[in-house]
Enzyme design. Structure first.
Site, PDB file in Angstrom:
ATOM      1  N   ASN A   1       0.833  -1.199   0.000  1.00  0.00           N
ATOM      2  CA  ASN A   1       0.000   0.000   0.000  1.00  0.00           C
ATOM      3  C   ASN A   1       0.867   1.248   0.000  1.00  0.00           C
ATOM      4  OD1 ASN A   1       0.296  -0.620   3.138  1.00  0.00           O
ATOM      5  ND2 ASN A   1      -0.191   1.554   2.945  1.00  0.00           N
ATOM      6  N   CYS A   2       0.326   2.334  -0.554  1.00  0.00           N
ATOM      7  CA  CYS A   2       0.926   3.650  -0.388  1.00  0.00           C
ATOM      8  C   CYS A   2       0.041   4.397   0.599  1.00  0.00           C
ATOM      9  CB  CYS A   2       1.084   4.384  -1.723  1.00  0.00           C
ATOM     10  SG  CYS A   2      -0.470   4.779  -2.548  1.00  0.00           S
ATOM     11  N   TYR A   3      -0.045   5.714   0.483  1.00  0.00           N
ATOM     12  CA  TYR A   3      -0.770   6.480   1.490  1.00  0.00           C
ATOM     13  C   TYR A   3      -2.282   6.283   1.403  1.00  0.00           C
ATOM     14  CZ  TYR A   3      -1.492  10.386   4.714  1.00  0.00           C
ATOM     15  OH  TYR A   3      -1.824  11.156   5.792  1.00  0.00           O
TER      16      TYR A   3
END
Length: 529
Positions: A471-473
């Site tokens: 995941n990113c943000y």
């Protein structure tokens, strides 16, 4: 390597870059507090701060946190290695730290042997002291390069086991054995290669910074229009943290990149006004004001019977955009149903960023309202122009509202709460994808979890179709084996904010709680044997 593979890798690189980048909000907050308790105007207004304790605490906060900016090259080397590594991320990061030390000491030794070390003042010479070693100043570039190369070798060889007497040198140690000569070679090569490259980068930065108001507007447009691809980080990161965003001397230390410059200038009492370079990033304008106007327009254009439901969706999305600057929940609420609005949104964002430059409104405005308050209010109106920034923001909010409402009504765009829900006719491929997911249904149909990870896994074609989940943000980033097995209608049961497909790479947008979603998905995957 085909176009799809390149795009997928750039997406992974963009995600990995966020690990070191997201350290900086905490750094900025500490710097802002330090600036507040040592700012003469604040101290005169609040006498409680006028003592040796707060003066000392402010200095500790300043230099303790500025150390992060000064050593970003190491942070990027370790952060990118860990972010791009598929397995044993901690070992990849550990190796990256060792390799950066090898690089620094090798370069310093090579330059010393060949009489290349400049004596005396180093500012403006292209050399600097890094961890006490005089080397060619490559900024964060070599840190990024070492991180990327180390991760690539790590992914290929870190699981390789060597038999016999050399067993000790297998797995992550093998990666280190391969990369140490590479780090040494880079140290020698960049001693000669980087100085002309450095001049070229500085010229490019000067061109960008000297392109005037139009350049600022183009940057604002591109930064928004790239949001759906997830590659927008590759646009603003160089401007914020490298010579592309110009360099400046602050308190005897050279800082490159607009964010590094303004964070350093915040704590320098001799600087009465921040550099105008900060106008190159006025993203909080659209995050706080523009998207609020867009959301209000969508709400007023919704069918009367659905307004309460639309309000329940938009209010938390707008709140996340205003407070912490997470825009994707609100942007993805209209991106897929009315892409024209997203193009207009990007144009308006660029136009108002251009106006910030035209009126020379110097304000630290990269995040949400919390960042805007913490970074600007303690500095007062002398160093920043935040009152004018707020006035322009009100104008942007009104402009977004009028333009969005006009387009939605005139073109009958199907934004939230307008007309019928989207209907989909399923094809034979959809049926096959559903059948492929059926083997996992019996195992996980009772494991819904808070974020309905069962639907996510089934919609992605089941565990056997999932290669990796990161995941990113705001996005769940998944690598899959067979794209045709993905069933978006099942994934929608988990109520994502949007979904982006690019071959074997799927991005599912959830918002700022995406890390919890990723954790739950991985926990359920681990249960499936």
């Amino acid at each position: 390597m085909n176009k799809q593979a390149v795009t997928a890798y750039l997406s992974d690189l963009s995600r990995a870059m966020l690990a070191p980048i997201y350290v900086l909000p905490m750094v900025g907050l500490a710097i802002a507090i330090g600036a507040a308790v040592t700012n003469p105007s604040i101290v005169s207004f609040i006498p409680f701060f006028d003592n040796a304790f707060f003066a000392g605490a402010g200095k500790i906060l300043k230099w303790g946190t500025l150390s992060v900016l000064i050593n970003l090259h190491i942070i990027f080397a370790v952060g990118l290695s860990m972010g791009l590594a598929k397995k044993d991320k901690h070992l990849a990061g550990f190796n990256a730290l060792i390799l950066y030390f090898v690089y620094l000491y090798s370069m310093n030794t090579y330059m010393s042997i060949n009489g290349l070390l400049i004596q005396g003042e180093l500012r403006g010479t292209g050399q600097s002291n890094v961890l006490g070693l005089q080397v060619v100043d490559t900024g964060i570039f070599v840190g990024m390069l070492l991180g990327i190369l180390n991760a690539a070798v790590h992914n290929k060889y870190s699981q390789k086991v060597i038999q016999g007497a050399l067993a000790l040198y297998g797995e992550s140690r093998l990666v280190l054995l391969i990369m140490i000569p590479v780090a040494m070679f880079l140290s020698i090569a960049f001693t000669h290669i980087w100085p002309p490259v450095q001049h070229a980068i500085q010229d490019a930065g000067s061109h960008i910074m000297g392109s005037g108001h139009i350049g600022v507007g183009i940057y604002g447009f591109l930064e928004r229009i790239l949001i759906p691809t997830g590659l927008h980080h590759l646009l603003w990161i160089p401007l914020h943290f490298t010579e592309v965003g110009s360099c400046a001397d602050v308190s005897g230390q050279t800082y490159c990149g607009i964010e590094n410059i303004f964070l350093a200038e915040m704590t320098d009492p001799t600087i009465t006004r921040l550099s105008s370079t900060v106008v190159y990033d006025a993203r909080s304008l659209v995050k706080i004001f523009g998207l609020t106007g867009a959301a209000l327009a969508m709400y007023h254009c919704a069918d009367e019977s659905k307004k309460s439901h639309v309000k329940a969706i938009l209010v938390p999305a707008v709140a996340s955009s205003i407070l912490v600057g997470v825009t994707e929940p609100i942007e993805f609420s209209f991106l897929f149903v009315a892409p024209l609005l997203f193009v207009v949104h990007a144009i308006l964002c660029g136009a108002f960023m251009l106006l910030v430059s035209v009126f020379d409104i110097v304000t630290i405005g990269k995040g949400g309202l919390i960042d805007l308050i913490m970074y600007n209010i303690p500095l007062g109106v002398a160093k920043t122009d935040w009152p004018y920034y707020l006035l322009l923001g009100v104008a942007q909010c009104a402009t977004y509202y009028v333009v969005f409402r006009l387009l939605i009504m005139k073109l009958n765009l199907k934004t939230l709460g307008r007309g019928d829900a989207e209907m989909k006719l399923h094809t034979k491929a959809d049926y096959k994808a559903k059948k492929a997911a059926e083997p996992v249904v019996a195992t996980i149909n009772n494991v819904m979890g808070k974020y309905n990870s069962a639907a996510i896994i089934k919609g992605l074609g089941g565990k056997e179709n999932i290669v990796d989940v990161q995941n990113c943000y705001t996005r769940l980033r998944v690598e899959i084996r067979h794209p045709e097995r993905v069933d978006e209608s099942i994934i929608q049961e988990a109520n994502p904010l949007g979904l982006v497909r690019n071959g074997q790479n799927i991005q599912i947008i959830f918002g700022s709680h995406v890390a919890l979603v990723r954790q739950e998905v991985n926990d359920v995957l681990a249960m499936l044997n």
